[in-house]
Design an enzyme around this catalytic site. Structure first.
Site, PDB file in Angstrom:
ATOM      1  N   HIS A  69      34.839  37.302  44.365  1.00 41.43           N
ATOM      2  CA  HIS A  69      34.033  36.780  43.524  1.00 41.43           C
ATOM      3  C   HIS A  69      32.647  36.383  44.487  1.00 41.43           C
ATOM      4  O   HIS A  69      32.970  35.474  44.928  1.00 41.43           O
ATOM      5  CB  HIS A  69      34.214  35.637  42.691  1.00 41.43           C
ATOM      6  CG  HIS A  69      35.518  35.789  41.995  1.00 41.43           C
ATOM      7  ND1 HIS A  69      35.658  36.324  40.817  1.00 41.43           N
ATOM      8  CD2 HIS A  69      36.924  35.695  42.396  1.00 41.43           C
ATOM      9  CE1 HIS A  69      36.931  36.176  40.298  1.00 41.43           C
ATOM     10  NE2 HIS A  69      37.921  36.072  41.238  1.00 41.43           N
ATOM     11  N   ARG A  71      29.442  35.788  43.060  1.00 42.62           N
ATOM     12  CA  ARG A  71      28.540  34.894  42.388  1.00 42.62           C
ATOM     13  C   ARG A  71      27.122  35.187  42.088  1.00 42.62           C
ATOM     14  O   ARG A  71      26.325  34.498  41.731  1.00 42.62           O
ATOM     15  CB  ARG A  71      28.690  33.486  43.015  1.00 42.62           C
ATOM     16  CG  ARG A  71      29.954  32.875  43.530  1.00 42.62           C
ATOM     17  CD  ARG A  71      30.894  32.645  42.391  1.00 42.62           C
ATOM     18  NE  ARG A  71      32.030  31.922  42.751  1.00 42.62           N
ATOM     19  CZ  ARG A  71      33.106  31.944  42.133  1.00 42.62           C
ATOM     20  NH1 ARG A  71      33.365  32.693  40.856  1.00 42.62           N
ATOM     21  NH2 ARG A  71      34.108  31.267  42.325  1.00 42.62           N
ATOM     22  N   ASP A 311      41.038  37.683  46.659  1.00 41.92           N
ATOM     23  CA  ASP A 311      40.610  36.576  45.353  1.00 41.92           C
ATOM     24  C   ASP A 311      39.636  35.503  45.922  1.00 41.92           C
ATOM     25  O   ASP A 311      39.635  34.338  45.526  1.00 41.92           O
ATOM     26  CB  ASP A 311      41.779  35.979  44.551  1.00 41.92           C
ATOM     27  CG  ASP A 311      41.207  35.072  43.315  1.00 41.92           C
ATOM     28  OD1 ASP A 311      39.943  35.353  42.956  1.00 41.92           O
ATOM     29  OD2 ASP A 311      41.967  34.622  42.733  1.00 41.92           O
TER      30      ASP A 311
HETATM   31  O1  DOR Z   1      41.038  30.353  40.915  1.00 39.47           O
HETATM   32  C1  DOR Z   1      40.250  31.412  40.396  1.00 39.47           C
HETATM   33  N1  DOR Z   1      38.899  31.227  40.522  1.00 39.47           N
HETATM   34  N2  DOR Z   1      40.904  32.346  39.666  1.00 39.47           N
HETATM   35  C2  DOR Z   1      40.081  33.315  39.201  1.00 39.47           C
HETATM   36  O2  DOR Z   1      40.675  34.138  38.673  1.00 39.47           O
HETATM   37  C3  DOR Z   1      38.740  33.081  39.196  1.00 39.47           C
HETATM   38  C4  DOR Z   1      38.148  32.596  40.131  1.00 39.47           C
HETATM   39  C5  DOR Z   1      36.804  32.046  40.226  1.00 39.47           C
HETATM   40  O3  DOR Z   1      35.730  32.758  39.820  1.00 39.47           O
HETATM   41  O4  DOR Z   1      36.412  30.945  40.604  1.00 39.47           O
END
Ligand code: DOR
Length: 448
Positions: A69, A71, A311
């Site tokens: 991610h 952002r 992740d």
């Molecule tokens: O803990 C998490 N944060 N799990 C996710 O699937 C999304 C992620 C986030 O985008 O912060």
């Protein structure tokens, strides 16, 4: 071989052996020409100008992290495409698949194209962007999944971070029907988690996180996903599988479901991680207790797990300091994936061959990545070079993510990336980015 653009000499390489159909470690030299792997030989003649002497080191295919991610757009105080991809190459990652829970969510062609243009000439590693499934775009999904440079559609069945959520079973079924590519799933049951939220509120400490979002929350959702996948014969990919029960179930459903695991699930466990790290260990689905931890390792060993992703989900320290459960879930990981997992290889938890498959060959095959993820003639010359014996300490200071921390701060590891190479060009060497913004959009095999 004097006319190669680059020769990698004197290293062991994790090459793809097409006769045995597997990754094997071999002492070979590799020549790169026109950005591709041109020759693999037991000994290539080197000239000083184009040769990298890698004595004592090991060459992996460029690592693919298929869950990050970054952002951007909208949440760039946490991370952006420049800092996220910088963290990636410092951690030896050459390619990332980025998630759609940005602001706006990546649920339209326009939002996808905006991301593509934001990444161009800024990304340090190669990139691809998932499209998000939402209530409003269901009928569009079979077109959206065909956008070039996308690994396909991601669906959140439980709310995690951002507004993306499909918690209506009928809409989930429609999503399953509208498209053919592997559907990537955040699998936690929203209704059960809503009903149990009081557990988190009353505890007011992240030690309750895995009790609130319990293994049954994950199991209900994963059972549902597999049943629908079978009904429509649509392959699915279950992200960050966290529980022993899901692993046992998915082991029996490998024909339709692929499985991702995270380094943190194989390294940290409850309650210790929450007592020591507080909300820095808070993520969804949660890090669970030792019973799960051991079964997750077994699932890595017995072939249930297909992929390790990070992740990578940064939030600022200020945001993380909010009282639980207002504190956001997720923490950075793209930069630490490789050293943490190499340390597990060093400790004998699993083999380098198996690790390599989980971060190169398997994401390549399952998502249809074109021309990357293997050391084989003709493939793009993306490499991750590692020193399996180097001892180092992971520190916040080393972290290039905007958030500036890692829950692994202070961890001593054996195994460290020494070079990150994209299409024959050295991007990172000795913890420095030496050639910036060379990332390109990733291509995928054509899909009907
Ligand atoms: O803990 C998490 N944060 N799990 C996710 O699937 C999304 C992620 C986030 O985008 O912060």
């Amino acid at each position: 071989m004097t006319n190669a653009d680059l020769i990698l000499k004197n290293a062991d390489a994790m090459i793809y052996d097409s006769e045995q159909n597997k990754i094997v470690k071999k002492r070979v030299d590799i020549a790169v020409k026109n950005q591709r792997i041109f020759e693999i030989s037991s000994s290539l003649q080197a000239t000083s100008s184009n040769t990298l002497d890698l004595t004592g080191l090991t060459i992996l295919p460029g690592l693919i992290d298929s869950q990050v991610h970054f952002r951007e757009p909208g949440l760039t105080h946490k991370e952006d495409l420049e800092t996220g991809t910088r963290a990636a190459v410092l951690g030896g990652v050459t390619s990332v698949f980025e998630m759609p829970n940005t602001t706006p969510s990546t649920t339209t062609k326009e939002a996808f194209e905006e991301k593509m243009s934001l990444a161009k000439n800024r990304a340090h590693c190669n990139y691809a962007f998932f499209l998000g499934a939402a209530n409003e775009n269901v009928s569009e999904l079979e077109n959206l999944e065909k956008l070039p440079h996308s690994p396909g559609i991601k669906i959140f069945l439980g709310a995690s971070f951002g507004s993306l959520l499909v918690d209506d079973d009928k809409i989930f079924e429609e999503v399953m029907k509208h498209g053919r590519r592997r559907l990537t799933i955040h699998s936690e049951d929203e209704a059960r988690m809503r009903a149990r939220k009081h557990i988190a509120v009353e505890a007011a400490h992240p030690r309750a996180h895995h009790i609130w979002r319990d293994e049954e929350s994950a199991m209900i959702s994963t059972r549902k996903a597999v049943a629908l996948a079978k009904k429509y014969q649509r392959p699915i990919h279950i992200l960050h599988v966290s529980s022993s029960e899901e692993m046992a179930f998915l082991k029996e459903n490998k024909d339709i479901a692929s499985v991702e695991i995270l380094p943190q699930f194989l390294t940290l466990s409850a309650p210790e991680c929450y007592e020591r790290l507080g909300t820095l260990a808070q993520q969804n689905p949660p890090i669970r207790d030792i019973r799960h931890f051991e079964k997750l390792w077994q699932a890595v060993e017995n072939g249930t797990v297909d992929i390790i992703g990070s992740d990578h989900a940064p939030h600022t320290l200020e945001e993380k300091a909010q009282p639980y459960p207002q504190s956001p879930s997720g923490f950075p990981g793209v930069q630490t994936l490789l050293p943490i997992m190499l340390n597990h290889v060093h400790q004998g938890r699993f083999s380098l061959e198996r690790f390599t498959a989980l971060v190169t060959e398997n994401p390549r095959r399952l998502f249809g990545v074109r021309n990357k993820g293997r050391i084989q003639l003709g493939y793009d010359a993306d490499f991750t070079i590692v020193d399996l014996k180097k001892q180092n300490t992971i520190t916040n200071k080393w972290i290039a993510s905007k958030c500036g921390y890692t829950p692994f701060d202070g961890m001593k590891v054996t195994g460290w990336p020494t070079h990150t190479i994209l299409k024959g060009q050295i991007i990172m060497q000795d913890d420095q980015v030496i050639s910036a913004h060379q990332g390109e959009a990733i291509d995928f095999e054509a899909h009907a």
